[in-house]
Design an enzyme around this catalytic site. Sequence first.
Site, PDB file in Angstrom:
ATOM      1  N   LYS A  66     -64.841  -2.583 -47.021  1.00  0.00           N
ATOM      2  CA  LYS A  66     -64.194  -2.011 -48.212  1.00  0.00           C
ATOM      3  C   LYS A  66     -63.539  -3.084 -49.098  1.00  0.00           C
ATOM      4  CE  LYS A  66     -63.462   2.676 -46.541  1.00  0.00           C
ATOM      5  NZ  LYS A  66     -62.508   3.764 -46.355  1.00  0.00           N
ATOM      6  N   ASP A 102     -61.059   7.590 -51.812  1.00  0.00           N
ATOM      7  CA  ASP A 102     -60.346   8.099 -50.627  1.00  0.00           C
ATOM      8  C   ASP A 102     -59.034   8.796 -50.999  1.00  0.00           C
ATOM      9  OD1 ASP A 102     -62.193   7.265 -48.704  1.00  0.00           O
ATOM     10  OD2 ASP A 102     -61.260   5.296 -48.477  1.00  0.00           O
ATOM     11  N   GLY A 128     -48.426   4.901 -41.211  1.00  0.00           N
ATOM     12  CA  GLY A 128     -49.525   3.932 -41.318  1.00  0.00           C
ATOM     13  C   GLY A 128     -49.510   3.260 -42.671  1.00  0.00           C
ATOM     14  N   THR A 154     -46.364  -2.351 -38.135  1.00  0.00           N
ATOM     15  CA  THR A 154     -46.079  -3.667 -38.730  1.00  0.00           C
ATOM     16  C   THR A 154     -45.309  -3.422 -40.023  1.00  0.00           C
ATOM     17  OG1 THR A 154     -48.208  -4.334 -37.858  1.00  0.00           O
ATOM     18  CG2 THR A 154     -47.163  -5.857 -39.391  1.00  0.00           C
ATOM     19  N   ILE A 220     -55.437  12.464 -40.904  1.00  0.00           N
ATOM     20  CA  ILE A 220     -56.744  12.133 -41.498  1.00  0.00           C
ATOM     21  C   ILE A 220     -57.797  11.851 -40.420  1.00  0.00           C
ATOM     22  CG2 ILE A 220     -55.675  11.298 -43.628  1.00  0.00           C
ATOM     23  CD1 ILE A 220     -56.731   8.465 -42.767  1.00  0.00           C
ATOM     24  N   TYR A 222     -60.428  12.946 -37.866  1.00  0.00           N
ATOM     25  CA  TYR A 222     -61.186  14.204 -37.722  1.00  0.00           C
ATOM     26  C   TYR A 222     -62.087  14.217 -36.490  1.00  0.00           C
ATOM     27  CZ  TYR A 222     -64.630  11.382 -40.185  1.00  0.00           C
ATOM     28  OH  TYR A 222     -65.487  10.372 -40.547  1.00  0.00           O
ATOM     29  N   GLY A 243     -58.278  16.639 -40.804  1.00  0.00           N
ATOM     30  CA  GLY A 243     -58.812  15.403 -41.375  1.00  0.00           C
ATOM     31  C   GLY A 243     -60.133  15.522 -42.105  1.00  0.00           C
TER      32      GLY A 243
HETATM   33  P1  ATR Z   1     -57.858   2.371 -42.076  1.00  0.00           P
HETATM   34  O1  ATR Z   1     -58.812   1.756 -43.063  1.00  0.00           O
HETATM   35  O2  ATR Z   1     -58.456   3.509 -41.276  1.00  0.00           O
HETATM   36  O3  ATR Z   1     -56.551   2.720 -42.681  1.00  0.00           O
HETATM   37  P2  ATR Z   1     -56.732  -0.061 -40.985  1.00  0.00           P
HETATM   38  O4  ATR Z   1     -56.654  -0.613 -42.364  1.00  0.00           O
HETATM   39  O5  ATR Z   1     -57.215  -0.920 -39.875  1.00  0.00           O
HETATM   40  O6  ATR Z   1     -57.634   1.246 -40.936  1.00  0.00           O
HETATM   41  O7  ATR Z   1     -55.282   0.516 -40.628  1.00  0.00           O
HETATM   42  C1  ATR Z   1     -54.992   1.048 -39.379  1.00  0.00           C
HETATM   43  C2  ATR Z   1     -53.575   1.622 -39.361  1.00  0.00           C
HETATM   44  O8  ATR Z   1     -53.350   2.173 -38.049  1.00  0.00           O
HETATM   45  C3  ATR Z   1     -52.479   0.597 -39.584  1.00  0.00           C
HETATM   46  O9  ATR Z   1     -51.362   1.223 -40.182  1.00  0.00           O
HETATM   47  C4  ATR Z   1     -52.149   0.172 -38.153  1.00  0.00           C
HETATM   48  O10 ATR Z   1     -50.858  -0.355 -37.971  1.00  0.00           O
HETATM   49  P3  ATR Z   1     -50.560  -1.956 -38.196  1.00  0.00           P
HETATM   50  O11 ATR Z   1     -50.481  -2.136 -39.686  1.00  0.00           O
HETATM   51  O12 ATR Z   1     -49.279  -2.191 -37.511  1.00  0.00           O
HETATM   52  O13 ATR Z   1     -51.727  -2.676 -37.576  1.00  0.00           O
HETATM   53  C5  ATR Z   1     -52.230   1.510 -37.467  1.00  0.00           C
HETATM   54  N1  ATR Z   1     -52.422   1.387 -36.026  1.00  0.00           N
HETATM   55  C6  ATR Z   1     -53.564   1.063 -35.379  1.00  0.00           C
HETATM   56  N2  ATR Z   1     -53.370   1.079 -34.037  1.00  0.00           N
HETATM   57  C7  ATR Z   1     -52.059   1.436 -33.846  1.00  0.00           C
HETATM   58  C8  ATR Z   1     -51.230   1.646 -32.689  1.00  0.00           C
HETATM   59  N3  ATR Z   1     -51.710   1.500 -31.450  1.00  0.00           N
HETATM   60  N4  ATR Z   1     -49.947   2.026 -32.879  1.00  0.00           N
HETATM   61  C9  ATR Z   1     -49.450   2.186 -34.122  1.00  0.00           C
HETATM   62  N5  ATR Z   1     -50.174   2.007 -35.262  1.00  0.00           N
HETATM   63  C10 ATR Z   1     -51.459   1.645 -35.120  1.00  0.00           C
END
Ligand code: ATR
Length: 279
Positions: A66, A102, A128, A154, A220, A222, A243
């Site tokens: 993306k 999206d 997120g 984060t 989101i 699904y 979702g």
């Molecule tokens: P997408 O395009 O689906 O949004 P992404 O950009 O990889 O995917 O984002 C994933 C999100 O899920 C992020 O907010 C990530 O948190 P971090 O920014 O801290 O990485 C969150 N995420 C993924 N695994 C996680 C976990 N085990 N616990 C909490 N948050 C998680």
Amino acid sequence: MKLLSGLIGYPAKHSLSPWIHERFMAHANIDGSYQIYETQPEDLTDTITGLRNKRLDGFNVTVPFKQEIIPFLDELDEDAERIGAVNTVLNLQGRWKGFNTDGTGYLRSIKNAYPELFSPEKRVLILGAGGAARGIYRALATDVFSNIDIANRTFDKANRLIPLKGQHVTTDSLSFTEAEERLRDYDLIVQTTTVGMNPNAHAQVISLNNMKEDAVVSDIVYQPIETAMLNSAKEKGGKVHYGHGMLLYQAQYAFQKWTGLLVPLEKMHTELEQRLRGF
Ligand code: ATR
């Protein structure tokens, strides 16, 4: 009209997008195709060259391209530029223009399901801060809402969403613990992380213990359609938003970019839900 379209991503071969777009074409009486171009990251340039030669009218872009697709485009829509991610490309007589459908797809889906939420005093929490969250935050933060908070594992990444908002919006970035403590404040809670996705269907990113009884919880994810988060919201008496709504509406908006046609979704919404439930 003939529509040559497709999807580029990895993994992509189990995507539901061909099923969705083929139904759109059938409904709109358009002859065409929607092909999956599953591409390993190191083969992106070759696939792009192939797509240019095939003269596709448009295509979707999914994980992990993306952002990577952007240097290959001739033009970017303003929202896609601000979000920094493209999921839909339109071929304008040889010039490729990138869009992000999206966030708008999510907005259309939640607005259709819960129009009563769209009022300036309603408070929103986004869980997120990844790619999906950026699109959703941008769409919600340029609509009626004036309070949209973001909680992310984060912390820094949550702060990076804030420049996407309109001036009328106030946003606090929170830790998950702070979000759990403040949960009663929110009328809409939007779960955008990958937590709870198959094969980790039991996982839930925060506890909903303190949620307001009549809040809407939207996930989101699904696959599965009934996530642990949504089950927990139902146990608390809350309303839920599944979702697959976002999946369908982002596709509807992409199809609208390619054809100018807005296809109705009611019947497909039910069909897709049944499919995801395994009927
Ligand atoms: P997408 O395009 O689906 O949004 P992404 O950009 O990889 O995917 O984002 C994933 C999100 O899920 C992020 O907010 C990530 O948190 P971090 O920014 O801290 O990485 C969150 N995420 C993924 N695994 C996680 C976990 N085990 N616990 C909490 N948050 C998680």
